[in-house]
Each structure stands twice: as C-alpha cells, then as structure tokens.
Design an enzyme around this catalytic site. Structure first.
Site, PDB file in Angstrom:
ATOM      1  N   ASP A  39      24.357  36.510  56.771  1.00 26.94           N
ATOM      2  CA  ASP A  39      24.365  35.042  56.798  1.00 26.94           C
ATOM      3  C   ASP A  39      24.886  34.511  58.127  1.00 26.94           C
ATOM      4  OD1 ASP A  39      23.437  34.877  54.174  1.00 26.94           O
ATOM      5  OD2 ASP A  39      25.467  34.861  53.342  1.00 26.94           O
ATOM      6  N   THR A  40      25.870  35.211  58.694  1.00 27.31           N
ATOM      7  CA  THR A  40      26.523  34.751  59.922  1.00 27.31           C
ATOM      8  C   THR A  40      26.571  35.871  60.945  1.00 27.31           C
ATOM      9  OG1 THR A  40      27.924  33.231  58.667  1.00 27.31           O
ATOM     10  CG2 THR A  40      28.611  33.733  60.920  1.00 27.31           C
TER      11      THR A  40
END
Length: 292
Positions: A17-18
């Site tokens: 996600d990051t």
C-alpha cells in the site's frame, strides 16, 4: 539471492500500500533522474499507492526538497517528504521537549536550520562559523556556552576546525548537552561514484569525545516512528526501497517492513552477496517494476 523476477512484479506491487523511497541512488543521482522513474512513480500513484520519500540527506529542508522534485519533474508534496533534518527537528521538539532558553549548535547546512526554525527551536552555528580559525592563537576564542543544550551534526560542505572545536567544547564541558546526528552514512553516491558522507565527518568529533551520538536518520527507528504515527501505516503492507543495506534495508527490517534493494546506488552485487543484511527482494533498477 532474493531477486524479484519480472513475472512477480504485479503481485509484488499489489501486496504493497505504501512505498517508502530513498532518493539518492534510487530516484536520482544528484540532478539526474534515473531512467523510467517518473513513469514508474506515476504508475504506482495510478494504482492508489502512497509514496513517501525518505532520505538521510540533511542539506535540504522539506520545502527545499519539494523545489528539487518540481524542478526535476517529479510529482510530490511537502507532506510526502521526510528528510533526516526534519526527523532531527521533530526529535528535538517532541521527544527532548527542548527548553525555550536553550539553543542547538548546528554543524550542518541550511536544511537543518529551516526545519529547527519550523519547530520553534533556537539554534546557532550553521553559516555563521563558515570562517575558519586562521592561526593557533585564535583557539582561545572558542569557549563553552552554557546556553547550548544540544549539538546537532549533519552533512556540511563548509565543515572546518572552528565548527569541530566549538561542538567538541560544548559537549566536552557539559555532559548533559545532547549529542545528535542526522545520520551516520559513511558515503553517499554522486556523479557516478561515492564520496565521504556525514558519518565520515562525524568521526572527527565522536572519536575524541569517545561518545556516540543519537542518530536520527536511517537506520534508526525515530524517523520511522514519526512516519508510521502520522500516516497510520500498516507495516505488513509497507515497503522500504533503497540502495544501501546498512541504512535503507536495515531501517526497513528494524521497523518490520518489507524491503526492496535497488542496484543503482551504493551497493554492488558483490557486497550484497557477502553481506549479513539481506533484503526481502532486490532488483536492478526500480523502474523495472513498470515492465509487468
């Protein structure tokens, strides 16, 4: 070796996600953006990925870094940039809760000064001591200042004996004076080679003091704690991408993140093979992820 194969690129991207991205050696070399990086970052954004740029370079503030990103044609916001100068300023203000009647002596450049000022921290040093001592008779002008409550050491193109003597004096005469460093990188990549980094300069101070500083950049967890707290990151779905085993990859591992090493910076294939620090994956260059 944990080489990330092309057939696994899409699955790898979907699992994250990051992305925490180092800059020097990953995104650019100096003022040269690595081939395919702009396109790869645009792809990750189009997939809804959060991008955070995490660098040990303390010479620029977040605001100054944003100007560089803009000039190089790389999309970024100030909130997405975490430099070691910012991490140091946050540590001084939020962790040390630095007294208003004390000041920080800075061996470093304008980036540190700007970030300290943004946190309301009094400081001295920086450019005011760029004029070096001219002869031994001037040594007596370097005296202890009881108002200095911390010495913060970062990369400094204008490092000189006067700065080292002042920093040493404040720390030597006052054991309660905090000894801080933005990072301890021995080298940094530029111009197709590597040069002495903050850690190399720092040894001129830490060796005679026989004292190690509190290091606030990678691989220490202070910077990561600030990032995780601010963005409420899911560590299992966050990946640290870097070109150094002893800072970037160790930083990710100490924070229980996934890690991806790129071979466009400091680390060679031989060093990777021999190192006890091993990333979850490595790839020749970050832009290769666009070929999935």
């Amino acid at each position: 070796m944990p080489f990330l194969e092309q057939e696994n690129y899409a699955q790898f991207i979907d699992s994250i996600d990051t992305f925490l991205l180092d800059c020097d050696g990953v995104i650019w070399h100096g003022t040269h953006v690595l081939d395919g990086i702009r396109e790869l970052l645009a792809l990750l954004r189009s997939k809804g990925k959060r991008l955070l740029f995490v660098t040990n370079n303390s010479t620029n503030s977040r605001k100054s870094y944003l100007k560089k990103f803009t000039k190089l044609g790389i999309e970024a916001s100030e909130d997405e940039i975490f430099g070691s100068a910012y991490a140091a300023a946050c540590y001084v203000s939020q962790i040390l809760k630095f007294p208003k009647d004390k000041k920080v002596y800075v061996c470093g450049m304008s980036g540190i000064a700007e970030e300290l000022a943004s946190e309301g921290i009094n400081y001295c040093g920086v450019d005011e001591d760029n004029d070096n001592l001219k002869e031994m008779s001037e040594m007596g002008t370097v005296k202890n200042d009881p108002d200095v409550g911390a010495v913060l050491f970062g990369f400094d193109l204008n490092i000189n004996y006067k700065k080292l003597a002042k920093a040493f004096t404040y720390l030597h005469h006052n054991p309660e004076c905090h000894f801080l460093a933005t990072n301890s990188d021995l080298t940094f990549p530029a111009g197709g080679t590597v040069y002495p980094g903050t850690g190399a300069l720092l040894s001129a101070l830490s060796a005679p003091l026989q004292r190690k500083p509190t290091v606030l950049g990678k691989p220490e967890k202070t910077m990561l704690d600030v990032i995780v707290a601010k963005y409420h990151l899911d560590r299992d779905r966050t990946c640290m991408v870097g070109d150094r085993l002893d800072t970037d990859i160790l930083f990710g591992q100490s924070g229980n993140l996934k890690t991806l090493l790129v071979m466009t910076g400091v680390t060679s294939h031989d060093q990777l093979e021999k190192s006890a620090i091993q990333p979850d994956y490595y790839i020749e260059k970050l832009a290769d992820l666009n070929n999935h």
